[in-house]
Design a protein around this motif. Sequence first.
Motif, PDB file in Angstrom:
ATOM      1  N   THR A  28     -75.590  25.023 103.792  1.00  0.00           N
ATOM      2  CA  THR A  28     -76.919  24.732 104.314  1.00  0.00           C
ATOM      3  C   THR A  28     -77.894  24.708 103.140  1.00  0.00           C
ATOM      4  N   LYS A  29     -79.082  24.273 103.396  1.00  0.00           N
ATOM      5  CA  LYS A  29     -80.086  24.142 102.337  1.00  0.00           C
ATOM      6  C   LYS A  29     -80.368  25.488 101.673  1.00  0.00           C
ATOM      7  N   ARG A  30     -80.327  26.562 102.458  1.00  0.00           N
ATOM      8  CA  ARG A  30     -80.752  27.860 101.932  1.00  0.00           C
ATOM      9  C   ARG A  30     -79.717  28.494 101.003  1.00  0.00           C
ATOM     10  N   ASN A  31     -78.442  28.085 101.108  1.00  0.00           N
ATOM     11  CA  ASN A  31     -77.446  28.743 100.243  1.00  0.00           C
ATOM     12  C   ASN A  31     -76.756  27.802  99.260  1.00  0.00           C
ATOM     13  N   LYS A  32     -77.188  26.545  99.203  1.00  0.00           N
ATOM     14  CA  LYS A  32     -76.494  25.568  98.352  1.00  0.00           C
ATOM     15  C   LYS A  32     -76.582  25.892  96.871  1.00  0.00           C
ATOM     16  N   GLU A  33     -77.653  26.570  96.444  1.00  0.00           N
ATOM     17  CA  GLU A  33     -77.829  26.830  95.016  1.00  0.00           C
ATOM     18  C   GLU A  33     -76.791  27.804  94.448  1.00  0.00           C
ATOM     19  N   VAL A  34     -76.126  28.543  95.319  1.00  0.00           N
ATOM     20  CA  VAL A  34     -75.056  29.438  94.856  1.00  0.00           C
ATOM     21  C   VAL A  34     -73.972  28.640  94.128  1.00  0.00           C
ATOM     22  N   TYR A  35     -73.791  27.374  94.514  1.00  0.00           N
ATOM     23  CA  TYR A  35     -72.735  26.541  93.923  1.00  0.00           C
ATOM     24  C   TYR A  35     -73.273  25.592  92.850  1.00  0.00           C
ATOM     25  N   PHE A  36     -74.519  25.803  92.429  1.00  0.00           N
ATOM     26  CA  PHE A  36     -75.120  24.939  91.405  1.00  0.00           C
ATOM     27  C   PHE A  36     -74.300  24.986  90.112  1.00  0.00           C
ATOM     28  N   ASN A  38     -71.294  24.695  89.462  1.00  0.00           N
ATOM     29  CA  ASN A  38     -70.075  25.496  89.533  1.00  0.00           C
ATOM     30  C   ASN A  38     -68.871  24.628  89.175  1.00  0.00           C
ATOM     31  N   LYS A  39     -68.116  25.053  88.169  1.00  0.00           N
ATOM     32  CA  LYS A  39     -67.019  24.239  87.641  1.00  0.00           C
ATOM     33  C   LYS A  39     -65.856  24.107  88.626  1.00  0.00           C
ATOM     34  N   ASP A  40     -65.807  24.978  89.631  1.00  0.00           N
ATOM     35  CA  ASP A  40     -64.696  24.959  90.581  1.00  0.00           C
ATOM     36  C   ASP A  40     -64.965  24.074  91.797  1.00  0.00           C
ATOM     37  N   VAL A  41     -66.181  23.565  91.925  1.00  0.00           N
ATOM     38  CA  VAL A  41     -66.578  22.791  93.107  1.00  0.00           C
ATOM     39  C   VAL A  41     -66.918  21.359  92.711  1.00  0.00           C
ATOM     40  N   ASN A  42     -66.325  20.394  93.414  1.00  0.00           N
ATOM     41  CA  ASN A  42     -66.645  18.986  93.147  1.00  0.00           C
ATOM     42  C   ASN A  42     -67.943  18.558  93.807  1.00  0.00           C
ATOM     43  N   ASN A  43     -68.126  18.949  95.070  1.00  0.00           N
ATOM     44  CA  ASN A  43     -69.329  18.553  95.814  1.00  0.00           C
ATOM     45  C   ASN A  43     -69.789  19.689  96.716  1.00  0.00           C
ATOM     46  N   ALA A  44     -71.098  19.918  96.729  1.00  0.00           N
ATOM     47  CA  ALA A  44     -71.703  20.809  97.716  1.00  0.00           C
ATOM     48  C   ALA A  44     -72.392  19.916  98.746  1.00  0.00           C
ATOM     49  N   ARG A  45     -71.830  19.838  99.921  1.00  0.00           N
ATOM     50  CA  ARG A  45     -72.331  18.941 100.960  1.00  0.00           C
ATOM     51  C   ARG A  45     -73.257  19.718 101.888  1.00  0.00           C
ATOM     52  N   VAL A  46     -74.528  19.310 101.916  1.00  0.00           N
ATOM     53  CA  VAL A  46     -75.550  20.042 102.663  1.00  0.00           C
ATOM     54  C   VAL A  46     -75.604  19.538 104.099  1.00  0.00           C
ATOM     55  N   LEU A  47     -75.527  20.460 105.045  1.00  0.00           N
ATOM     56  CA  LEU A  47     -75.553  20.126 106.463  1.00  0.00           C
ATOM     57  C   LEU A  47     -76.739  20.807 107.131  1.00  0.00           C
ATOM     58  N   SER A  48     -77.507  20.041 107.888  1.00  0.00           N
ATOM     59  CA  SER A  48     -78.587  20.612 108.698  1.00  0.00           C
ATOM     60  C   SER A  48     -77.983  21.184 109.970  1.00  0.00           C
ATOM     61  N   LEU A  49     -78.434  22.368 110.359  1.00  0.00           N
ATOM     62  CA  LEU A  49     -77.834  23.032 111.514  1.00  0.00           C
ATOM     63  C   LEU A  49     -78.513  22.612 112.818  1.00  0.00           C
ATOM     64  N   ASN A  50     -78.473  21.302 113.087  1.00  0.00           N
ATOM     65  CA  ASN A  50     -78.906  20.821 114.393  1.00  0.00           C
ATOM     66  C   ASN A  50     -77.764  19.997 114.985  1.00  0.00           C
ATOM     67  N   PRO A  51     -77.654  19.922 116.329  1.00  0.00           N
ATOM     68  CA  PRO A  51     -76.496  19.291 116.970  1.00  0.00           C
ATOM     69  C   PRO A  51     -76.220  17.861 116.508  1.00  0.00           C
ATOM     70  N   VAL A  52     -77.268  17.061 116.306  1.00  0.00           N
ATOM     71  CA  VAL A  52     -77.070  15.662 115.914  1.00  0.00           C
ATOM     72  C   VAL A  52     -76.422  15.580 114.532  1.00  0.00           C
ATOM     73  N   SER A  53     -76.943  16.350 113.577  1.00  0.00           N
ATOM     74  CA  SER A  53     -76.387  16.338 112.215  1.00  0.00           C
ATOM     75  C   SER A  53     -74.933  16.796 112.207  1.00  0.00           C
ATOM     76  N   ILE A  54     -74.638  17.823 112.993  1.00  0.00           N
ATOM     77  CA  ILE A  54     -73.274  18.361 113.036  1.00  0.00           C
ATOM     78  C   ILE A  54     -72.308  17.341 113.626  1.00  0.00           C
ATOM     79  N   ILE A  55     -72.711  16.693 114.714  1.00  0.00           N
ATOM     80  CA  ILE A  55     -71.855  15.685 115.354  1.00  0.00           C
ATOM     81  C   ILE A  55     -71.628  14.502 114.431  1.00  0.00           C
ATOM     82  N   LEU A  56     -72.681  14.052 113.772  1.00  0.00           N
ATOM     83  CA  LEU A  56     -72.547  12.919 112.851  1.00  0.00           C
ATOM     84  C   LEU A  56     -71.626  13.268 111.680  1.00  0.00           C
ATOM     85  N   PHE A  57     -71.727  14.504 111.193  1.00  0.00           N
ATOM     86  CA  PHE A  57     -70.851  14.925 110.099  1.00  0.00           C
ATOM     87  C   PHE A  57     -69.395  14.929 110.557  1.00  0.00           C
TER      88      PHE A  57
END
Length: 266
Positions: A28-36, A38-57
């Motif tokens: 989520t937007k609030r915790n994405k910076e933890v992976y800024f 980061n050599k072990d992560v290829n992509n940090a994919r940010v998801l909004s926690l609303n039903p439409v965003s979750i379904i589309l994802f």
Amino acid sequence: LGETVLTLPAIEALRQKYKKNSIDVLVTKRNKEVYFDNKDVNNARVLSLNPVSIILFMLGNFKKYDLVIDMEEYLNVSSAIAFFVGKRRIGFSHGVRSKLYTDKVYYNDKQHVVYTFLDLLRPLNIKKNVEKLSNLNYSADDKKNVDSLLKKFSIGKKDFLVGFGIGAAESAKSRMWPKERFAKVADYLIKKYKAKIILIGNNEERKFINELQNSMENKNNSFSVAGLINTREMFCLISLCKLFVGNDSGPMHVAAAQGVKTIGLF
């Protein structure tokens, strides 16, 4: 934020085994910076926690991933996402949500959470001993902004800088130590070590911080950064502290990850 910091050793262990595979983290937007950076992560994919965003994802990534590891302990939504986007799915064995996983792992909450997350790698035959947490990254601009702020507060490199994490998550305000006790410890550190106290909190905690400072004998040696710094700047600022005292919350885990001597209040 705190639990997100504690996922890093498991992700590092996963990377050590799967050196050439792509590893994404869903955040989520609030915790994405933890992976800024980061050599072990290829992509940090940010998801909004609303039903439409979750379904589309879920629809847009249907069975895209060969493996999904669900590190959420209780909420059902992450297990549903895992079911839709993952071919193989590892998660904790408790609750109805566990029916959506292909591999189930016992949720052991009688150990450090780092090891609870590492338990999720057991189906992959991955084991790891953790002596310290993974450092959190920040940019040169973040460091520049923090240095500028400390200069404004007349805090130098030789000062005994102590961070106070006075807040707690919205759902766990009972974890907050009384402001009068924080004030008493701050005054003690100022008298004994000529400490400079940095009070870390969010915008909503400004009132609490103001009341804390007003109950201090030496409030002029305390400085509030509530609402003045972003998440990565907090990583940087805490890393400069000689000591950190904080409630069971995100900043306390950040301090431990940055190798700062940390007193956690539970």
